[in-house]
Scaffold this motif. Sequence first.
Motif, short mmCIF file in Angstrom:
data_model
loop_
_atom_site.label_atom_id
_atom_site.label_comp_id
_atom_site.label_asym_id
_atom_site.label_seq_id
_atom_site.Cartn_x
_atom_site.Cartn_y
_atom_site.Cartn_z
N GLU A 107 67.49 3.13 30.57
CA GLU A 107 66.17 2.60 30.23
C GLU A 107 66.20 1.10 30.03
O GLU A 107 65.24 0.39 30.33
CB GLU A 107 65.65 3.28 28.95
CG GLU A 107 65.57 4.78 29.08
CD GLU A 107 65.68 5.45 27.73
OE1 GLU A 107 66.00 4.77 26.74
OE2 GLU A 107 65.46 6.66 27.68
N ASP A 108 67.31 0.61 29.48
CA ASP A 108 67.43 -0.83 29.23
C ASP A 108 67.70 -1.62 30.51
O ASP A 108 67.54 -2.85 30.53
CB ASP A 108 68.53 -1.12 28.22
CG ASP A 108 68.19 -0.60 26.83
OD1 ASP A 108 66.99 -0.37 26.58
OD2 ASP A 108 69.12 -0.45 26.01
N LEU A 109 68.13 -0.95 31.57
CA LEU A 109 68.50 -1.63 32.80
C LEU A 109 67.39 -1.60 33.85
O LEU A 109 67.62 -2.00 34.99
CB LEU A 109 69.78 -1.03 33.38
CG LEU A 109 71.03 -1.16 32.51
CD1 LEU A 109 72.19 -0.43 33.14
CD2 LEU A 109 71.37 -2.62 32.31
N LEU A 110 66.25 -1.13 33.48
CA LEU A 110 65.15 -1.09 34.45
C LEU A 110 64.73 -2.51 34.82
O LEU A 110 64.80 -3.44 34.02
CB LEU A 110 63.97 -0.31 33.86
CG LEU A 110 64.21 1.18 33.66
CD1 LEU A 110 62.99 1.79 32.98
CD2 LEU A 110 64.49 1.89 34.96
N GLU A 111 64.24 -2.63 36.02
CA GLU A 111 63.86 -3.93 36.55
C GLU A 111 62.64 -4.50 35.82
O GLU A 111 62.50 -5.71 35.66
CB GLU A 111 63.56 -3.78 38.05
CG GLU A 111 63.48 -5.07 38.80
CD GLU A 111 63.33 -4.84 40.29
OE1 GLU A 111 62.64 -5.65 40.91
OE2 GLU A 111 63.90 -3.87 40.81
N GLU A 112 61.83 -3.62 35.32
CA GLU A 112 60.62 -4.05 34.62
C GLU A 112 60.95 -4.83 33.35
O GLU A 112 60.23 -5.74 32.96
CB GLU A 112 59.78 -2.82 34.25
CG GLU A 112 59.36 -2.02 35.45
CD GLU A 112 58.95 -0.59 35.06
OE1 GLU A 112 59.11 -0.23 33.88
OE2 GLU A 112 58.47 0.11 35.93
N ASN A 113 62.04 -4.44 32.71
CA ASN A 113 62.43 -5.11 31.46
C ASN A 113 62.79 -6.57 31.71
O ASN A 113 62.59 -7.42 30.85
CB ASN A 113 63.59 -4.39 30.80
CG ASN A 113 63.22 -3.00 30.32
OD1 ASN A 113 62.03 -2.72 30.10
ND2 ASN A 113 64.20 -2.16 30.16
N PHE A 114 63.30 -6.84 32.87
CA PHE A 114 63.73 -8.21 33.15
C PHE A 114 62.58 -9.07 33.70
O PHE A 114 62.55 -10.27 33.52
CB PHE A 114 64.91 -8.20 34.13
CG PHE A 114 66.14 -7.58 33.56
CD1 PHE A 114 66.88 -8.23 32.61
CD2 PHE A 114 66.55 -6.31 33.95
CE1 PHE A 114 68.01 -7.67 32.07
CE2 PHE A 114 67.68 -5.74 33.43
CZ PHE A 114 68.41 -6.41 32.48
N ILE A 115 61.67 -8.46 34.39
CA ILE A 115 60.57 -9.20 35.00
C ILE A 115 59.56 -9.62 33.94
O ILE A 115 59.06 -10.74 33.92
CB ILE A 115 59.88 -8.36 36.10
CG1 ILE A 115 60.84 -8.16 37.26
CG2 ILE A 115 58.60 -9.03 36.58
CD1 ILE A 115 60.34 -7.24 38.32
N GLU A 116 59.24 -8.72 33.04
CA GLU A 116 58.20 -8.98 32.06
C GLU A 116 58.67 -9.86 30.91
O GLU A 116 57.87 -10.26 30.09
CB GLU A 116 57.67 -7.64 31.50
CG GLU A 116 56.94 -6.84 32.54
CD GLU A 116 56.43 -5.54 31.97
OE1 GLU A 116 56.46 -5.36 30.74
OE2 GLU A 116 56.01 -4.70 32.77
N TYR A 117 59.90 -10.12 30.84
CA TYR A 117 60.42 -10.90 29.73
C TYR A 117 60.02 -12.35 29.92
O TYR A 117 60.34 -12.98 30.92
CB TYR A 117 61.95 -10.75 29.64
CG TYR A 117 62.54 -11.40 28.42
CD1 TYR A 117 62.35 -10.85 27.17
CD2 TYR A 117 63.28 -12.58 28.53
CE1 TYR A 117 62.89 -11.45 26.06
CE2 TYR A 117 63.81 -13.18 27.41
CZ TYR A 117 63.62 -12.61 26.19
OH TYR A 117 64.14 -13.19 25.06
N LYS A 118 59.33 -12.90 28.94
CA LYS A 118 58.85 -14.27 29.03
C LYS A 118 59.73 -15.16 28.14
O LYS A 118 59.94 -14.86 26.98
CB LYS A 118 57.41 -14.35 28.58
CG LYS A 118 56.46 -13.62 29.48
CD LYS A 118 55.05 -13.73 29.00
CE LYS A 118 54.12 -12.94 29.89
NZ LYS A 118 52.75 -13.00 29.42
#
Length: 165
Positions: free
Chosen positions: A132-143
């Motif tokens: 869950e922590d390695l999903l691509e969404e977690n990295f894209i949405e991080y501002k």
Amino acid sequence: MKQNKLHNIKKTGFKVPKDYFDTLEDALLSDIKLKEASNDSGFKLPEGYFDTLEDKVMEKVSTKPPVKVVPLFRKRSIIYISGIAAAALLLFNLSIFKSKPTFDSLDFETVENYILNENIGSYEIATLLPEEDLLEENFIEYKVEEESVKTYILDNLDIEDLIIE
């Protein structure tokens, strides 16, 4: 000291007590008689004393009844006590009382030093993280704020790293 007058000295300087040579012979003879008399100690053993000594000693020793020896600790009680002590030692040495460390109890600096000093790669770290922590969404949405990037660069990078060649 002046040595030129030594050949003129007539007296030796030694003196003998008065009537010394008159009583010398008597003193020597009395010492010799005393030594002859002292060879005999004055003690005498009865005849056949050593022949019967061993029999008398054995007779006195063997007439005593044998004494019953009562041990302080019985063998059975020693075995029980040592078994209890061994069980107590095993109980305290086993990992029953030891709690396993959790991620919450670990210090951040300890984990960081472990990762840096053990040459752990990004793939090994990724295997430890849940999917869950390695999903691509977690990295894209991080501002990331510009202010935090500037402070990170100033704190962690050298001036030589910032100069572009």
